[in-house]
Design a protein around this motif. Structure first.
Motif, mmCIF file in Angstrom:
data_model
loop_
_atom_site.group_PDB
_atom_site.id
_atom_site.type_symbol
_atom_site.label_atom_id
_atom_site.label_comp_id
_atom_site.label_asym_id
_atom_site.label_seq_id
_atom_site.Cartn_x
_atom_site.Cartn_y
_atom_site.Cartn_z
ATOM 1 N N UNK A 82 0.845 -1.176 0.000
ATOM 2 C CA UNK A 82 0.000 0.000 0.000
ATOM 3 C C UNK A 82 0.888 1.236 0.000
ATOM 4 N N UNK A 83 0.430 2.300 -0.658
ATOM 5 C CA UNK A 83 1.157 3.568 -0.699
ATOM 6 C C UNK A 83 0.244 4.640 -0.123
ATOM 7 N N UNK A 84 0.774 5.417 0.847
ATOM 8 C CA UNK A 84 0.030 6.514 1.455
ATOM 9 C C UNK A 84 0.580 7.836 0.939
ATOM 10 N N UNK A 85 -0.305 8.788 0.697
ATOM 11 C CA UNK A 85 0.157 10.088 0.216
ATOM 12 C C UNK A 85 0.567 10.963 1.395
ATOM 13 N N UNK A 86 0.863 12.255 1.106
ATOM 14 C CA UNK A 86 1.363 13.152 2.148
ATOM 15 C C UNK A 86 0.341 13.388 3.255
ATOM 16 N N UNK A 87 -0.936 13.142 2.981
ATOM 17 C CA UNK A 87 -1.983 13.299 3.990
ATOM 18 C C UNK A 87 -2.272 11.996 4.725
ATOM 19 N N UNK A 88 -1.407 10.987 4.546
ATOM 20 C CA UNK A 88 -1.537 9.687 5.203
ATOM 21 C C UNK A 88 -2.774 8.942 4.745
ATOM 22 N N UNK A 89 -3.205 9.218 3.503
ATOM 23 C CA UNK A 89 -4.344 8.518 2.923
ATOM 24 C C UNK A 89 -3.858 7.535 1.869
ATOM 25 N N UNK A 90 -4.592 6.434 1.698
ATOM 26 C CA UNK A 90 -4.183 5.397 0.755
ATOM 27 C C UNK A 90 -4.341 5.924 -0.671
ATOM 28 N N UNK A 107 -12.894 1.028 -2.324
ATOM 29 C CA UNK A 107 -13.245 1.046 -0.905
ATOM 30 C C UNK A 107 -12.117 1.575 -0.033
ATOM 31 N N UNK A 108 -10.870 1.523 -0.555
ATOM 32 C CA UNK A 108 -9.705 1.896 0.250
ATOM 33 C C UNK A 108 -9.096 3.223 -0.149
ATOM 34 N N UNK A 115 -8.877 4.053 9.798
ATOM 35 C CA UNK A 115 -10.343 4.120 9.694
ATOM 36 C C UNK A 115 -10.925 2.949 8.916
ATOM 37 N N UNK A 116 -10.081 2.078 8.367
ATOM 38 C CA UNK A 116 -10.578 1.004 7.509
ATOM 39 C C UNK A 116 -11.065 -0.214 8.291
ATOM 40 N N UNK A 117 -10.478 -0.432 9.484
ATOM 41 C CA UNK A 117 -10.829 -1.618 10.265
ATOM 42 C C UNK A 117 -10.358 -2.900 9.629
ATOM 43 N N UNK A 118 -9.395 -2.809 8.689
ATOM 44 C CA UNK A 118 -8.934 -3.987 7.949
ATOM 45 C C UNK A 118 -7.754 -4.654 8.643
ATOM 46 N N UNK A 119 -7.498 -5.935 8.331
ATOM 47 C CA UNK A 119 -6.346 -6.629 8.906
ATOM 48 C C UNK A 119 -5.046 -5.887 8.644
ATOM 49 N N UNK A 124 -4.283 -0.723 15.701
ATOM 50 C CA UNK A 124 -3.763 0.471 16.337
ATOM 51 C C UNK A 124 -2.242 0.484 16.452
ATOM 52 N N UNK A 125 -1.586 -0.639 16.822
ATOM 53 C CA UNK A 125 -0.116 -0.607 16.874
ATOM 54 C C UNK A 125 0.506 -0.277 15.523
ATOM 55 N N UNK A 126 -0.108 -0.753 14.428
ATOM 56 C CA UNK A 126 0.434 -0.467 13.095
ATOM 57 C C UNK A 126 0.206 0.999 12.743
ATOM 58 N N UNK A 127 -0.939 1.552 13.111
ATOM 59 C CA UNK A 127 -1.215 2.970 12.860
ATOM 60 C C UNK A 127 -0.173 3.835 13.562
ATOM 61 N N UNK A 128 0.198 3.451 14.789
ATOM 62 C CA UNK A 128 1.224 4.205 15.521
ATOM 63 C C UNK A 128 2.583 4.096 14.831
ATOM 64 N N UNK A 129 2.892 2.913 14.288
ATOM 65 C CA UNK A 129 4.151 2.759 13.546
ATOM 66 C C UNK A 129 4.145 3.618 12.279
ATOM 67 N N UNK A 130 2.982 3.735 11.626
ATOM 68 C CA UNK A 130 2.877 4.566 10.423
ATOM 69 C C UNK A 130 3.171 6.021 10.774
ATOM 70 N N UNK A 131 2.691 6.466 11.935
ATOM 71 C CA UNK A 131 2.976 7.836 12.369
ATOM 72 C C UNK A 131 4.478 8.038 12.572
ATOM 73 N N UNK A 132 5.141 7.029 13.165
ATOM 74 C CA UNK A 132 6.595 7.131 13.353
ATOM 75 C C UNK A 132 7.305 7.247 12.010
ATOM 76 N N UNK A 133 6.865 6.437 11.027
ATOM 77 C CA UNK A 133 7.486 6.476 9.700
ATOM 78 C C UNK A 133 7.234 7.820 9.022
ATOM 79 N N UNK A 134 6.116 8.444 9.312
ATOM 80 C CA UNK A 134 5.799 9.742 8.719
ATOM 81 C C UNK A 134 6.827 10.790 9.117
ATOM 82 N N UNK A 135 7.457 10.589 10.287
ATOM 83 C CA UNK A 135 8.471 11.526 10.753
ATOM 84 C C UNK A 135 9.888 11.057 10.409
#
Length: 589
Positions: A82-90, A107-108, A115-119, A124-135
């Motif tokens: 998956x690739x997220x843009x600068x706004x952290x959206x897929x 759908x994604x 916000x997707x509720x997907x595997x 939540x732990x992965x979302x927090x890791x994504x925030x770390x990668x954003x920085x």
């Protein structure tokens, strides 16, 4: 939202049919659309990398792109990407992930992972890791998911990404490592099963590390070596064994086995450093060394040494073993049994082959227990033990059976090994101990003094006699499992326990204390308190006995004046035993 997939597809088909390329005017004419509309569609195809433009003089020639587009590359990957843009959206997601989660791309796209509720990406732990990668952090971790479709393990890589436009985003690469993880778990379980069979096996077996140093030896090996403990063997080196062929190390390192005979004993190995051998004088043993890769605790095993009595010795060892050793097929039939089967059932070993326990006339409830246990080992692949009684020669005897799986090269359980031991003597000792405890409790119930038994490991009450309930007003149920501090006034103060428990247990003597205790109704009253530790055979304190005598009516020595008087003449030693609160609750009152 209106899409133009049909028009874009028609333009791409037209360009494929004209591999040399086409001008925009010809494209518009062939598709019967105006030039501006054709230009808009070509711009979309250019931006997404699906077509290229080649300048020929002042003309622009459009051709099908010869480069692989990003979406195409993503779909060719075996991973979930998956690739997220600068706004952290897929902004991109490959087909593999869409198939895994059963969703459509629409759908994604444009949604944040959390916000997707997907595997995986919705956790939540992965979302927090994504925030770390954003920085700017490059994250790599593993993730365990249990989904309705099964259990999965993932290798997760979250990497900051800069696009051609100069804008920043995030690339998430999810590798499915379920097969590798489950294989590793299966290996660990196999090693655990090996350790179980290693200990139960009647075959003398020893494990050596890659340097040839002894790591471990099973009880059968120790018996053959004529010793009782591993330390008595010393530190023999595998490649110094008497009779081992020259070049064995090189042969083993190629994965091949080494086999030879030895008639040397282990006598004096630890004291003299002599080369180890096997068994008593006059016996010849078949020694087999197999290269293995096993982890036993923190040590890595390199070689497995097994000792068999030469020729038919192995079978003779099992046949004369005091335990009943048998092998069962998946359909509960005997594949092998040693001679002990005749002692237990009255049927010879040869006659049981191909028959079940029910066929042998074993009581139905016992046969059912055997069948269910063997089936459980086959199903789970894990060792299981159970106990059962069996009538034998007009008496009831007790047995304990340990079952372990035997696996094929592919890892499937093909048979079950069982080792059955007569534990009647042990059961009788346990029964005697229970009867003795009951007798002691009956004796203590006749004593006027209150007797309290405290478990030294948990500092809780494990026994009280009837005098305790009478003296303190608490019921037995109110005291059992409780901290004895509730019997010692505000703060539960009584000197010496358990802060100095090791010193008390080291002396194993009585100590007498005068103190105050508290009844259930809050009344405080003077007592004479005797303490003594009870130790096991190893000298470790198991319990503390408190004998409490109500001294109401005797002259109290003074409020807060606690006296410690040992029953042993060595009084100076006991003056130091009780400097602090025994139950860790403040000072004496």
């Amino acid at each position: 939202m209106k899409t133009h997939d049909a028009e874009l597809r028609v333009i791409k088909d037209l360009l494929r049919n004209n591999p040399k390329g086409m001008k925009i005017t010809r494209i518009a004419r062939d598709l019967a659309m105006n030039r501006n509309t054709a230009a808009k569609f070509l711009e979309i195809l250019l931006m997404t990398g699906q077509v290229e433009v080649v300048e020929h003089g002042k003309s622009k020639i459009f051709i099908i792109s010869r480069r692989t587009s990003i979406p195409t590359m993503l779909d060719r990957s075996a991973d979930f990407i998956l690739v997220l843009d600068q706004d952290m959206k897929i902004s991109e997601v490959n087909d593999n992930y869409l198939k895994f989660v059963g969703r459509a791309r629409g759908d994604l796209l444009g949604k944040r992972p959390g916000t997707t509720g997907l595997p995986v990406i919705g956790r939540q732990p992965v979302v927090e890791k994504i925030r770390e990668a954003h920085y700017g952090a490059d994250i790599r971790t593993e993730l365990h998911e249990v989904l309705p479709t099964g259990e999965f393990y993932f290798d997760l890589r979250i990497t900051p990404t800069t696009f051609n436009t100069g804008k920043r985003g995030i690339t998430i690469i999810i590798g499915d490592i379920t097969r590798e993880k489950k294989s590793a778990i299966s290996v660990r379980e196999s090693e655990a099963n090996f350790r179980t069979l290693f200990g139960e096996s009647p075959v003398g077996t020893a494990v050596f590390d890659s340097a040839g140093e002894l790591v471990n030896a099973n009880p059968a090996f120790l018996r053959l070596a004529g010793v009782k403990t591993r330390d008595e063997i010393g530190s023999p080196n595998l490649f110094s064994l008497e009779g081992i062929p020259p070049g064995s190390r090189d042969l083993l390192n190629t994965g091949k086995k080494v086999r030879f005979e030895s008639d040397t004993g282990f006598d004096g190995v630890k004291d003299t450093g002599a080369a180890p051998g096997i068994g008593p004088e006059g016996m010849v043993f078949d020694v087999r060394i197999t290269p293995v890769k096993l982890t036993l605790g923190e040590q890595q095993a390199g070689y497995l040494l097994q000792i068999h009595e030469s020729q038919a010795g192995f079978r003779r060892i099992i046949d004369h073993a005091p335990d009943l050793i048998a092998r069962f097929s998946r359909d509960l039939k005997y594949l092998y049994a040693n001679r002990e089967i005749e002692v237990v059932t009255g049927i010879t070993a040869g006659e049981v082959i191909g028959r079940t326990n029910r066929d042998l006339g074993i009581p139905p409830e016992t046969a059912l227990l055997w069948d269910e246990t063997i089936q459980k080992v086959v199903t789970t692949g894990k060792p299981v033990s159970f106990e059962f009684p069996l009538p034998h020669c007009d008496e009831l005897r007790w047995y304990r059976t340990s079952c372990a799986p035997e696996r094929s090269g592919s890892g499937d359980v093909v048979s079950v090994i069982t080792v059955t031991r007569d534990i009647t003597g042990q059961k009788e000792r346990e029964s005697d101990a229970a009867q003795n405890r009951k007798l002691v409790e009956e004796v203590l119930s006749c004593i006027d003094d209150a007797v309290i038994l405290v478990d030294s490991r948990t500092s809780t009450i494990s026994f009280v006699n009837p005098a305790v309930t009478k003296m303190f007003g608490h019921s037995r149920e109110e005291l059992m499992g409780k901290d004895p501090v509730l019997l010692f006034g505000a703060g539960g103060s009584i000197p010496g326990y358990p802060a100095n428990l090791t010193e008390i247990s080291g002396n194993s003597e009585f100590c007498e204390i005068e103190s105050r205790m508290k009844r259930k109704d809050g009344e405080k009253f003077p007592v004479s308190l005797l303490l003594r530790s009870i130790c096991d055979d190893a000298g470790q304190t198991k319990n503390i006995v408190l004998v409490v005598r109500d001294t109401t009516g005797r002259k109290w020595a003074g409020e807060g004046n606690l006296q410690c008087t040992p029953w042993n003449p060595n009084a100076s030693q006991y003056s130091r035993i009780f400097p602090a609160d025994p139950f860790r609750h403040g000072q004496a009152t």
